[in-house]
Every structure is written in structure tokens, then in C-alpha cells.
Enzyme design. Structure first.
Site, PDB file in Angstrom:
ATOM      1  N   VAL A 102       0.872  -1.168   0.000  1.00 52.49           N
ATOM      2  CA  VAL A 102       0.000   0.000   0.000  1.00 52.49           C
ATOM      3  C   VAL A 102       0.911   1.220   0.000  1.00 52.49           C
ATOM      4  CG1 VAL A 102      -1.763   1.307   1.274  1.00 52.49           C
ATOM      5  CG2 VAL A 102      -1.825  -1.207   1.272  1.00 52.49           C
ATOM      6  N   CYS A 103       0.532   2.248  -0.775  1.00 51.31           N
ATOM      7  CA  CYS A 103       1.228   3.534  -0.742  1.00 51.31           C
ATOM      8  C   CYS A 103       2.698   3.345  -1.140  1.00 51.31           C
ATOM      9  CB  CYS A 103       1.046   4.132   0.661  1.00 51.31           C
ATOM     10  SG  CYS A 103       1.304   5.909   0.814  1.00 51.31           S
ATOM     11  N   THR A 104       3.624   4.034  -0.469  1.00 50.88           N
ATOM     12  CA  THR A 104       5.039   3.918  -0.840  1.00 50.88           C
ATOM     13  C   THR A 104       5.674   2.601  -0.393  1.00 50.88           C
ATOM     14  OG1 THR A 104       5.608   5.207   1.126  1.00 50.88           O
ATOM     15  CG2 THR A 104       5.482   6.399  -0.958  1.00 50.88           C
ATOM     16  N   GLY A 105       4.890   1.721   0.176  1.00 53.44           N
ATOM     17  CA  GLY A 105       5.378   0.366   0.440  1.00 53.44           C
ATOM     18  C   GLY A 105       5.842  -0.323  -0.837  1.00 53.44           C
ATOM     19  N   GLY A 152      -2.946   2.300  -3.973  1.00 52.12           N
ATOM     20  CA  GLY A 152      -2.355   3.634  -4.097  1.00 52.12           C
ATOM     21  C   GLY A 152      -2.119   4.244  -2.726  1.00 52.12           C
TER      22      GLY A 152
END
Lengths: 230, 230
Positions: A102-105, A152
Site C-alpha cells: 500500500v502507498c510507498t510500500g 495507491g
């Protein structure tokens, strides 16, 4: 009988907690779900928003996960050359049925060499950096490419998790969880994506990041050099 | 200069963690925000979804909050006659500028006598119980009545928190946070409310609760008897 299914999150200092707690709330209601929050030690881990969370497993004690999930947040930067973390992700990622973020993971998965040749989502502010790791950035809230699922930015993790549950346990289960969580969102404003928010608000969102942006970019470039191809 | 603003959540065993972690992610990005997660001791508190969270304050050390928020979850039941908890809420609630809840947290506010004569939201499955505490249940995702703000079930906490930020710091701040969190929700299914999910799914959601329902109702009735009026 429902077989057990092991969900595992990388729980690291200064993650954006909602990247993890949103999907965790969804996943934990899947049939047979076992939840693992994994870090180097069992010491409580500070996230953003002042919330400190206690890991359930260390890298050593964590069983092979069925689904590996890496959340994002500013703490992501410190992990991009952390051999212990990247080693754990590589080992788990090789045998997990699903490798997710998720996200910048997704940038951490990238640094572990797990997104080379895959399409992936990321927070809108950092999405283009995926190309450094051989991944193709996609502007979508939920992206699937083979056994990689990604969400995202931040709240996209809820949509991502419901999509995963539908894939694994069927639509009825996903809908049941959605009803339990009353996920019938009514955002008070229409400002949730850069396209909808418009250039002025996007500039305001970027402004406090500018100073850190160059350093984060440098760390990403270095990580990309170190990332195994193939 | 931005003045400091103290947000405080009641962090109790077996809360539904997303009731708290969703709004906490939003509130923590408000200008001057200080976050407090408050329980009887500083020992880590188990929530649902396998996530254990460390309190930042006890009832004794917690300063007067500007905004008090009570999340929901099955742990709510055990608090309905807990004099220590209800006493803390009464004291804080008397002087807080805003007294708020998410999900079945509104029932705890009710038991503390803080919703008598107020309109409030609650999780759809328990909404009608608000009347036991002199509150008027409202079928809405976010409800405001004077200085009481409440969110419906679980994920409604995100909409609730953005509404509060807009009220206190203006729409631009709320939109900025919404953009940072990419809150542009795209639920994969249309099943987030009982009206949309339809009777079959509602029955399935209720089924595992039936056994506990009678006991929960009994606890609520007892709590209502004990609740101060006025």
C-alpha cells in the site's frame, strides 16, 4: 473447514499507520485469518499519528506468510538499503502466494527486487519512482499484476484489501466485510486525487516535502543501483 | 502562530482499531495537533485485528482535551458500567470543546450521560440503542449536534474526521489532508450500508451476533438505568 491463512505486514518505524490498519481491519475478518505484524524485535514500533504498535513476530519467528503486505510512510526511506529488511522480504516474497503493498510500500518491494517487470500502484507523489526498480507505475487505486496486488496512497488500502478478499474468498465475503465496516464512503470534499484537487492544492501538498524530496530521490537512486535484476 | 490542539481517544481493550486509527490519521495532520491515546495504564492495549497499541496517557496524566473521541467495538460492552472510565469521560466531556465518537463509541458517551438530548450516529446494527440514553439516532455517516460530532460505523470515522477538520481549520486544510491520504474512495462493491447490501447480506452480518445480542442488550439496559439524566 476453513484453512488458516497467514497475513503479514511489515511493521516498521514511521510507517503511515492507516496504510496498514485499514487493510488489517479488512483482512482480519477473512475466514481463517491469522494476523502477523512483523519487525526486527518485539519492541513497540512508533508509527506516525502518535500511534505506537507492538509487533507480534520478528523476522526470525514469523512463519511463511500466505500474503505479504508492505505499507508506506516516511519510514520507507530508511529501509531502502537495510539488508536485514530486504532479506526478509526477499525470502518471504519468494514463497508467499501474494506479494502486496500500500502507498510507498511498493518502493520497498521494489528495493527488494520484487517488482521488476510488474505493474504497481503507489502514492501519487512518488509513483514515478517505481520505474527505478523496473516496475511500471499505474495511476489506479488498486492494481493487480499476476500475484502482486497494490494499493495507491493510504486510504486506497481499504479498496485494495476488499479486492484481495473478493479474489481469495469470493465477492460475498468481501461484501459482508464491507457492510460490517460500513464502507459506504461519503468524502465531504472532492479532493482525494491530484486530478480532482487541482494544481494549487497539489502545490500546497508538495511544498513541505520539497526539502526532503531531493534526499529521498537520492536514496531511491542509490537503492535502485543496489537492487538485483531478474 | 498555530495554537496547540489536543485530540484524545479513549483507547480500550477490544476496540475496533479502524474506528480510531482512521480519524487519528486525519486529525494528526491538523495544524498544531497533539495526539493522546488514553487508558487506565500505559500497558499495551489489545484491539481487534491483532493490533496492540501503546497508550500515551493515563486518565490521571491526560491533560484537558480540546476534542474527546470515543471509538467503538465489542470492548464497548465492558465499559458500560465502568465507573472509572465513565468518570473520566464525564470530566473531560464537561470541558472539552468537542465531544465526539465513532461507531458504537456513541453508546459509551451515552452511558456517561453525554448524549442526553443530542442527535447521534452509531454503527447501523446498534443505532437504535441510542434512545436508551436519551439520544436521537440518526441514519447518517456524520452527524453534528451543537458541539457533538459523531461518525457511523467504522470507516465513517474518516468522513467524520475530515468534517471536523473543515469545521475547525477550514475547508482548505481538510482538502489538503484528503489529498495527502488519497481519499478518493472506490469501493469494489456497493454493499457498505444495510440499505445497499440488501436483506440477505444484512441477515448474514447479524447471524454471528445473535447469541451475543441478547447479552449486549441486557448490558445496555442496565447501563441506561445507571445513566444520569440532564
Amino acid at each position: 473447514m476453513t484453512r488458516s491463512f497467514h497475513f503479514g505486514f511489515l511493521l516498521y518505524p514511521n510507517l503511515t499507520q492507516l496504510d496498514m490498519t485499514g487493510p488489517a481491519q479488512v483482512f482480519s475478518r477473512a475466514p481463517g485469518a491469522f494476523m502477523h505484524y512483523v519487525w526486527k524485535t518485539l519492541e513497540p514500533v512508533p508509527s506516525d499519528a502518535g500511534i505506537t504498535i507492538v509487533p507480534t513476530d520478528t523476522f526470525e519467528t514469523c512463519p511463511q506468510l500466505d500474503l505479504l503486505c508492505v505499507p508506506g510512510g516516511v519510514g520507507q526511506i530508511a529501509l531502502m538499503d537495510d539488508a536485514e529488511v530486504l532479506g526478509f522480504l526477499k525470502t518471504q516474497g519468494k514463497n508467499a502466494n501474494y506479494v502486496t503493498s500500500v502507498c510507498t510500500g511498493s518502493l520497498i518491494l521494489g528495493a527488494a527486487g520484487l517488482l521488476n517487470g510488474y505493474r504497481s500502484a503507489c502514492h501519487w507523489m512518488w509513483r514515478d519512482a517505481l520505474t527505478m526498480f523496473g516496475a511500471e507505475p499505474v495511476n489506479a487505486r488498486v492494481v493487480r499484476d499476476r500475484n502482486r496486488f497494490s494499493g495507491g496512497g493510504v486510504t486506497a488500502g481499504i479498496d485494495f484489501a476488499l479486492t484481495v478478499v473478493a479474489e481469495l474468498w469470493g465477492e460475498e465475503h468481501a461484501k459482508l466485510i464491507q457492510l460490517q465496516l460500513e464502507y459506504d464512503p461519503q468524502p465531504p470534499f472532492d479532493a482525494g486525487s491530484p486530478e480532482r484537487a487541482g494544481p494549487e492544492l497539489v502545490a500546497r501538498a508538495r511544498a513541505p516535502m520539497e526539502a526532503a524530496m531531493a534526499e529521498r530521490r537520492r536514496v531511491l537512486e542509490q537503492a535502485a543501483l543496489n537492487t538485483p535484476q531478474g
